[in-house]
Scaffold this active site. Structure first.
Site, PDB file in Angstrom:
ATOM      1  CE  LYS A   1      -3.021   2.514   2.643  1.00 30.45           C
ATOM      2  NZ  LYS A   1      -3.921   3.439   3.975  1.00 30.45           N
TER       3      LYS A   1
ATOM      4  CB  ALA B   1      -8.805   7.886   3.640  1.00 28.63           C
TER       5      ALA B   1
END
Lengths: 255, 70
Positions: free
Chosen positions: A95, A182
């Site tokens: 990531k 997020a």
């Protein structure tokens, strides 16, 4: 089913390991979430510290590790973090996240693209956390990223999909999986992401900081499973007006 | 002689390998040798090189481990 870089996952829910009250609670919540792709971070060891059991627990769960590059402020730092992660953990999955601004934690699009281009060349399976910018997501795809992970709203904010209009464009254009990362603060936010057309969601704060993280992990699991069934079922299209579901107009009349 | 790992001065012998020093550091700090990575001058030192790499006085290494994160 979520397929990234030729690897199929039964769960379309990715989870993070930060902010849990204890490693044991994290392990229970991750197990309850059904997630098979789980993030963790790297840290320079500054002093004698309590042993962090995150890695040990994730190994026991048998999930695929997705190390992140959190803390990197430039492409150069992120590339070093990626190399350290691969050497340490034996995985090329990554990531990629680069956010130089500690206040808003918004990803740097320029550095992210630069790092992605190099890391793909170096053989990494790159999943970049990025702004919900359709053009940037296309560029990341062209660079060879295995997925794109645009933000719904700022990290840890639980504000949901503030970027929904741009996420729709990203989904429409993308040839690689779109994973909304997020800002997802509730299962309903995840459901909205899937209804927009996202292939997966990454959830950390919403689970880790819930009053009952294990219950919340289960709630996300059910939501993500429901989304997968809904995608298979293909929702009916909205109609302009009422469409009778029962033959009530002929109830008192001979047919 | 001394080298530095994350700012800590570590006494070691001139024939020591990086692998030996890292293993000792991990043992002292309750870290797992198989779960750390090393950088020198902002570059990775691959694990595959540790056993062959002789250390040099005053070298500074950074040691990393995995922690929780999102």
């Amino acid at each position: 089913m979520l397929t990234i870089a030729g690897h199929s996952f039964n769960s379309n829910l990715l989870t993070g390991t930060g902010k849990f009250a204890s490693p044991a609670l994290m392990k229970k919540a991750i197990a309850g979430s059904g997630s098979e792709l789980v993030t963790l971070a790297l840290k320079r060891i500054e002093q004698v510290q309590d042993k962090d059991m995150t890695l040990r627990h994730l190994r026991e769960l048998g999930v695929r590790l997705l190390p992140n590059t959190a803390g990197a402020k430039t492409a150069k730092e992120a590339i070093l973090a990626a190399q350290l992660a691969r050497d340490m953990l034996g995985t090329s999955w990554l990531k990629l996240e680069i956010h130089p601004d500690p206040r808003h934690l918004l990803p740097d699009p320029v550095e992210t693209l630069l790092a992605a281009e190099q890391l793909v060349k170096d053989g990494f399976v790159v999943l970049p956390y990025c702004p919900a910018d359709p053009t940037l997501c296309l560029r990341l795809q062209e660079a060879g990223c295995a997925a794109v992970m645009p933000l719904g709203s700022p990290i840890g904010s639980n504000q949901g999909l503030q970027t929904r209009d741009f996420l729709r464009i990203i989904v429409e254009q993308s040839q690689v999986p779109v994973i909304v990362d997020a800002g997802i603060g509730a299962p309903s936010h995840a459901a909205e992401a899937f209804e927009i057309g996202a292939d997966g969601v990454l959830v950390n704060t919403a689970i880790a900081t819930a009053a009952d993280p294990v219950a919340m992990a289960h709630a996300f699991r059910l939501t993500c499973e429901a989304a997968a069934y809904s995608k298979q079922g293909k929702p009916a299209q909205p109609a302009a007006g009422a469409q009778a579901s029962s033959p009530f107009t002929t109830f008192l009349e001979p047919s | 002689m001394f080298i530095y790992i994350n700012q800590h001065a570590i006494a070691c012998g001139s024939d020591d390998t990086l692998a030996k020093v890292i293993r000792a550091y991990c043992d002292d700090h309750q870290l797992h040798f198989d779960e750390v990575a090393v950088a020198h001058n902002d570059s990775l030192v691959p694990r595959s090189q540790w056993a062959q790499q002789r250390i040099v006085a005053e070298q500074r290494f950074s040691l990393f481990s995995a922690v929780a994160g999102g």
